[in-house]
Design a protein around this motif. Structure first.
Motif, PDB file in Angstrom:
ATOM      1  N   GLN A   5      31.823  10.934  45.461  1.00 39.80           N
ATOM      2  CA  GLN A   5      31.208  11.365  44.197  1.00 39.80           C
ATOM      3  C   GLN A   5      31.668  10.472  43.042  1.00 39.80           C
ATOM      4  O   GLN A   5      30.889  10.140  42.149  1.00 39.80           O
ATOM      5  CB  GLN A   5      31.575  12.825  43.907  1.00 39.80           C
ATOM      6  N   HIS A  17      36.086  17.891  51.602  1.00 39.64           N
ATOM      7  CA  HIS A  17      35.676  17.795  50.205  1.00 39.64           C
ATOM      8  C   HIS A  17      36.456  16.715  49.455  1.00 39.64           C
ATOM      9  O   HIS A  17      35.943  16.170  48.483  1.00 39.64           O
ATOM     10  CB  HIS A  17      35.798  19.148  49.504  1.00 39.64           C
ATOM     11  N   THR A  21      34.586  14.002  47.452  1.00 38.54           N
ATOM     12  CA  THR A  21      34.908  13.768  46.037  1.00 38.54           C
ATOM     13  C   THR A  21      35.116  12.279  45.768  1.00 38.54           C
ATOM     14  O   THR A  21      34.692  11.764  44.724  1.00 38.54           O
ATOM     15  CB  THR A  21      36.163  14.595  45.647  1.00 38.54           C
ATOM     16  N   GLU A  31      36.363  14.643  38.221  1.00 31.99           N
ATOM     17  CA  GLU A  31      36.349  14.307  39.656  1.00 31.99           C
ATOM     18  C   GLU A  31      37.641  13.587  40.054  1.00 31.99           C
ATOM     19  O   GLU A  31      38.176  13.821  41.143  1.00 31.99           O
ATOM     20  CB  GLU A  31      35.130  13.434  40.008  1.00 31.99           C
ATOM     21  N   GLU A  91      32.015  22.335  38.185  1.00 34.11           N
ATOM     22  CA  GLU A  91      31.280  21.098  38.484  1.00 34.11           C
ATOM     23  C   GLU A  91      29.771  21.355  38.538  1.00 34.11           C
ATOM     24  O   GLU A  91      28.978  20.536  38.058  1.00 34.11           O
ATOM     25  CB  GLU A  91      31.747  20.535  39.832  1.00 34.11           C
ATOM     26  N   GLU A 140      28.661  19.925  45.868  1.00 32.22           N
ATOM     27  CA  GLU A 140      29.442  20.998  45.217  1.00 32.22           C
ATOM     28  C   GLU A 140      28.901  22.366  45.640  1.00 32.22           C
ATOM     29  O   GLU A 140      29.665  23.280  45.952  1.00 32.22           O
ATOM     30  CB  GLU A 140      29.381  20.905  43.687  1.00 32.22           C
TER      31      GLU A 140
HETATM   32 FE   LIG Z   1      33.145  16.975  42.689  1.00 33.62          FE
END
Ligand SMILES: [Fe+2]
Ligand SMILES: [Fe+2]
Length: 211
Positions: A59, A52, A56, A26, A117, A147
């Motif tokens: 995440q 994203h 991320t 990541e 992922e 994802e």
């Molecule tokens: Fe990711």
């Protein structure tokens, strides 16, 4: 990881290794996305990459929370798979000049990352369950869902072949194969029919049969 020293002895070790592997992945993805954003000329693709990137970053924070729940320090383990996937994407970008081709190449490169992922989060969730650490699953699942949603959006963009159809058509000398494929996806085969019938071709067929 030590394949030769066999550092992974238990399922718990395997789970921790997987977590460290994804944490590394990541972080590498977060570093790669700005370059992909810069290269993407299609506005939807660019916006998708920007979104994203911020996902991320979230995440990474969720993974940090998982480490905390396991009383472990957040730590990355070098993952050759994601290094390879990202390097391939960078190499590909370095080989492409045409903007439209670049957008299509970027989608494929990004989907390779998402699929990687998705497999890893799936495995981690299964292992967490097996280890009685169901408390970690919602955080992992939140990442997995993002994802999957990203992958789905990329597929939709790929199906539209990214570049808006008519805009450059009149400029001529553009790739006929791509345009033909794009056109085939967008327009139903019934396009030559009068508008009233082509609107609902099934209905039109039925009513003709009945008449
Ligand atoms: Fe990711
Ligand atoms: Fe992702």
């Amino acid at each position: 990881m030590g394949f030769f020293t066999k550092d992974i002895k238990t399922m718990n070790d395997l789970f921790m290794h997987g977590l460290q592997d994804l944490y590394y992945a990541e972080n590498q993805i977060a570093k790669s996305l700005p370059d992909m954003i810069e290269k993407a000329t299609n506005p939807q693709l660019r916006a998708g990459f920007e979104k994203h990137l911020s996902e991320t970053e979230g995440q990474i924070q969720r993974l940090q929370q998982v480490f905390e729940m396991l009383d472990a320090e957040p730590k990355g383990e070098r993952c050759q798979a994601i290094d390879g996937i990202l390097k391939e994407g960078r190499d590909l970008m370095g080989e492409i000049d045409d903007e439209d081709v670049m957008n299509v190449g970027l989608i494929a490169a990004a989907q390779a990352v998402e699929h990687y992922e998705i497999t890893r989060y799936g495995a981690l969730m299964a292992w967490a369950s097996e280890l009685g650490r169901g408390d970690c699953i919602p955080l992992l699942k939140a990442n997995l869902d993002e994802e999957k949603a990203t992958d789905k959006k990329l597929t939709a963009l790929a199906e539209r072949r990214v570049n808006p159809q008519g805009e450059k058509k009149s400029e001529g000398e553009k790739k006929p194969a791509k345009r033909a494929s794009s056109t085939a996806r967008r327009k139903p085969k019934t396009q030559a029919r009068p508008a009233a019938k082509s609107k609902r071709s099934n209905g039109a067929k039925k009513s003709r049969r009945r008449a």
